[in-house]
Design an enzyme around this catalytic site. Structure first.
Site, PDB file in Angstrom:
ATOM      1  CE1 TYR A  81      -7.991   9.405   4.518  1.00  0.00           C
ATOM      2  CE2 TYR A  81      -9.399   7.670   6.307  1.00  0.00           C
ATOM      3  CZ  TYR A  81      -8.038   8.134   5.443  1.00  0.00           C
ATOM      4  OH  TYR A  81      -6.572   7.688   5.738  1.00  0.00           O
ATOM      5  CG  HIS A  86      -2.106  11.011  -2.674  1.00  0.00           C
ATOM      6  ND1 HIS A  86      -3.243  12.090  -2.537  1.00  0.00           N
ATOM      7  CD2 HIS A  86      -1.758  10.765  -1.549  1.00  0.00           C
ATOM      8  CE1 HIS A  86      -3.455  11.356  -1.340  1.00  0.00           C
ATOM      9  NE2 HIS A  86      -2.494  10.854  -0.724  1.00  0.00           N
ATOM     10  CD  GLU A  87       0.926   8.085  -1.354  1.00  0.00           C
ATOM     11  OE1 GLU A  87       2.014   8.671   0.060  1.00  0.00           O
ATOM     12  OE2 GLU A  87       0.009   7.763  -0.653  1.00  0.00           O
ATOM     13  CG  HIS A 138       0.731  12.701   2.130  1.00  0.00           C
ATOM     14  ND1 HIS A 138       0.140  13.348   2.350  1.00  0.00           N
ATOM     15  CD2 HIS A 138       0.437  11.495   1.362  1.00  0.00           C
ATOM     16  CE1 HIS A 138      -0.832  12.576   2.547  1.00  0.00           C
ATOM     17  NE2 HIS A 138      -0.910  12.086   1.883  1.00  0.00           N
ATOM     18  CG  HIS A 197     -10.705   3.987   8.337  1.00  0.00           C
ATOM     19  ND1 HIS A 197     -11.145   3.157   6.958  1.00  0.00           N
ATOM     20  CD2 HIS A 197      -9.570   4.536   8.052  1.00  0.00           C
ATOM     21  CE1 HIS A 197      -9.838   3.075   5.993  1.00  0.00           C
ATOM     22  NE2 HIS A 197      -9.531   5.143   6.744  1.00  0.00           N
ATOM     23  CG  HIS A 203      -2.026   0.669   1.230  1.00  0.00           C
ATOM     24  ND1 HIS A 203      -3.040   0.871   0.638  1.00  0.00           N
ATOM     25  CD2 HIS A 203      -1.722   2.120   1.757  1.00  0.00           C
ATOM     26  CE1 HIS A 203      -3.879   2.276   0.894  1.00  0.00           C
ATOM     27  NE2 HIS A 203      -3.410   2.979   1.479  1.00  0.00           N
ATOM     28  CB  ALA A 204       1.153   4.046  -2.653  1.00  0.00           C
ATOM     29  CD  GLU A 235      -4.158  11.548   2.957  1.00  0.00           C
ATOM     30  OE1 GLU A 235      -4.666  10.698   2.052  1.00  0.00           O
ATOM     31  OE2 GLU A 235      -4.067  11.153   3.994  1.00  0.00           O
TER      32      GLU A 235
HETATM   33 ZN   LIG Z   1      -2.037  10.582   1.076  1.00  0.00          ZN
END
Ligand SMILES: [Zn+2]
Length: 676
Positions: free
Chosen positions: A519, A379-380, A383, A509, A349-350, A407
């Site tokens: 989110y 996206h990563e 971060h 979750h 999982h990234a 996020e």
């Molecule tokens: Zn993320």
């Protein structure tokens, strides 16, 4: 029995409140000295722990690494608790004048569940481990062999059940898998969850909150947070309802009368186990089947892209905004950007990692050369960019302005990257006609992820807030869950539900005790930030039809880059109001960070509504035509449709859940996952 528990909680709370408040009198200068020392040791402990966590995640079947992680996690937890007891519990942080000191102590004054005593904490850990183990190891028999040997023939959630839910169009098979998953996951957790709620509330009270929901919400530092979220939802609900009606009409053409005559959609036919994202049924709801698509997977492969080249392309995007290069995050000697071929088993999982030393930031991802991963990389990298920008903040403030910001940043960049306009600029898309039909198709693809998600993103924590506060009695837990699912999300269970079921537990979750409202916040916020960046870049002009928000790409805009780094950077930038936003970390209230960037202090739905406005108009017209029995576009079978497989909800393997219990002491994560 509940009353007895309540009294017990009250007793324990009083006990805690009556402890000597030794730290109350500490002066601001003394606190500054304490923080300076804490800074050094906390950074070291954090780094040791994150290194062990990384080593485990990149070699999960290595027992030595599991042991090391356990050891480091415990050591870190112990350190945090000692520091809290010595310096940060019972401190009147409100009185400190210096904002950086005040905000550090405010953050450190909330220890989380480690405030429990050892017996309570190990009970809580055991309950949580039990729930996540049930979740991660649950298996069902396949639809066409419902009596099977689970060990050899059983389907896990991912891969397995999720693939069926996303690709099957057989109503009975979907019903079977949907129900079977809930029987083997949520339904088995109810007792554990009951105890978990009790102990989490006790921990919250030891941190000075009335219940665990209040402790979670404190991250957002807003008195009217619940009300704000409800108002935000009311603002965007009309868009969701049009999308919902349109999708329901399309599904009726496939499933006919099985859907029923009420205004609810059966929850199992939306291409996702939780009906939280609907992109897997794009083939069914695609407005214009003959219009151009924007999948660049073929181009990436034809042009010989590798994982590394995809990362370099993303790095170049950020640098084009004037932001620092971040090749350290995908440098193969430290980072992991491809699935290892040396026999190691890794958590694929990234995720993006901050090693707490202001230098070492890495991405872990089993990259595949396709469009989905191309967007995920950006996206990563968002971060990583956030980590780099706030690295000079004190340790306690090196986190997003609020849990939704981290996020939102990566997603904001992804909004630019996935536009046909951007993909053309980087040579991945050719001869894109950009007709209105193309545009509606592209918007629909994004709406199936981002608009469809909104009510789900909201209701998980609405349910948990009610459970933690005791507003909903345990005898009504599942009924309340479905009340929210029907009223807000407008989906219904395909088979009757009762209190023997525990459907919230079938979502990762919930057993993993991971907040979810962030989110929802991120899904709203990313459009607000996108709009501000696009304005700065001159790529979007209100009321100019040739520069709409949904076609904006901020690539190569130094102005947008400067604005973005405002959220991410130090306090002085706010004072000067010229430099940058990501550098702020959590050193200021998130509303300050938002204001620096967007000029607004509140989360608001107008940007997301504007972004989807052309689609919204299209949906209204289609829905009203459908009401009259006419339709300007119709579902037709397209045989060459590629149906993307949903990313799994199970983040970690069974082994890691044993450890998770120990590390939940700190709700500030040094690792960011892509998954909601
Ligand atoms: Zn993320």
């Amino acid at each position: 029995m509940l009353r007895v528990t309540g009294l017990l909680l009250l007793f324990l709370t009083n006990l805690v409140l009556s402890l000597p408040k030794g730290n109350t009198k500490i002066t601001e200068d003394e606190m500054s000295d304490i923080l300076a020392k804490y800074e050094i040791s906390a950074s070291e402990k954090c780094r040791d722990y994150v290194v062990a966590d990384w080593n485990y995640n990149t070699d999960v079947e290595n027992e030595t690494k599991v042991e090391e992680l356990n050891e480091q996690a415990l050591a870190f937890a112990q350190f945090e608790k000692e520091q809290w007891q010595l310096h940060f519990s019972n401190v009147s942080w409100e009185d400190f004048k210096n904002e950086t000191v005040r905000r550090q102590v405010r953050t450190l004054s909330v220890l989380g569940v480690s405030a429990l005593d050892d017996n309570e904490l190990s009970e809580l850990n055991a309950r949580q481990t039990n729930m996540t183990t049930i979740y991660s190891s649950a298996k069902i028999c396949p639809f066409d062999k419902q009596q099977c040997d689970l060990a050899t023939e059983g389907l896990a959630l991912d891969p397995g059940m999720e693939e069926v839910i996303s690709t099957s169009r057989n109503y009975e098979e979907l019903t079977y898998v949907w129900e079977a998953w809930r029987n083997v996951s949520g339904a088995k957790m109810r007792d554990d969850y009951k105890k978990y709620v009790e102990l989490s509330n006790l921990a919250a009270q030891k941190n000075g909150f009335s219940d665990n929901g209040e402790m979670w919400r404190s991250d957002f530092e807003t008195e009217t947070f619940v009300e704000d979220m409800e108002n935000l939802w009311k603002e965007v609900e009309p868009l969701y309802l049009e999308l919902h009606t349109y999708v329901k009409n399309k599904l009726k053409k496939v499933y006919g009368d099985k859907i029923g005559d009420d205004d609810l959609i059966p929850a199992h036919i939306l291409g996702n186990m939780w009906a939280q994202s609907w992109e897997n049924i794009f083939d069914i709801v695609q407005p214009f089947p003959n219009a151009t698509g924007v999948d660049v997977t073929k181009s990436l492969n034809d042009q010989g892209y590798t994982a590394r080249r995809m990362f370099e392309t993303s790095d170049e995007f950020y640098q084009s905004l004037g932001l620092p290069e971040n090749s350290m995050s995908y440098n193969e000697t430290l980072a992991l950007i491809e699935k290892p071929t040396d026999g190691r088993v890794v958590v694929c999982h990234a995720s993006a990692w901050d090693f707490c030393d202001r230098r070492d930031f890495r991405i872990k991802m089993c990259t595949k050369v396709n469009m989905e991963d191309f967007v995920t990389i950006h996206h990563e990298m968002g971060h990583i960019q956030y980590y780099i920008q706030y690295k000079d903040q004190p340790y306690a403030l090196r986190t997003g302005a609020n849990p939704g910001f981290h996020e939102a940043v990566g997603d904001t960049i992804a909004l630019s990257v996935s536009t046909p306009q951007h993909l053309e600029k980087v040579g991945l898309l050719e001869n894109y006609a950009d007709t209105e039909e193309d545009s509606i198709n592209a918007l629909m693809q994004i709406a199936l992820q981002k608009v469809a998600f909104l009510p789900f993103g909201l209701l998980i924590d609405m349910w948990r807030w009610d459970v933690f506060s005791g507003k909903i009695n345990e005898s009504q837990w599942n009924a309340h869950w479905w009340e929210l699912r029907e009223n807000i999300q407008k989906v219904k269970a395909p088979v009757p539900r009762s209190e023997a079921d525990f459907d919230p537990g079938a979502k990762y979750h919930v057993p993993a005790s991971s907040q979810y409202i962030s989110y929802f916040v991120a899904h709203i916020l990313q459009f607000q930030i996108h709009k501000a960046l696009c304005l700065a870049a001159g790529q979007y002009e209100p009321n100019n039809a040739s520069k709409p928000l949904h076609k904006c790409d901020i690539y190569r805009s130094k102005e947008a880059g400067q604005l973005l780094s405002k959220i991410l950077s130090p306090i002085k930038s706010v004072v000067l109001s010229v430099s940058d936003g990501l550098k702020l970390g959590s050193s200021r209230h998130w509303q300050d960070a938002l204001e620096v960037m967007t000029g607004e202090r509140q989360l608001g739905g107008s940007a997301i509504l504007e972004y989807f406005q052309p689609l919204h108009e299209f949906l209204k017209k289609e829905n009203s035509n459908a009401g009259n029995g006419t339709s300007i576009s119709d579902y037709s079978d397209s045989t060459d449709q590629t149906i993307p497989i949903a990313v799994g909800g199970v983040l970690l393997g069974v082994v890691i859940v044993v450890i998770v219990g120990y590390i939940i002491f700190r709700r500030r994560a040094a690792k960011r996952n892509a998954s909601s």
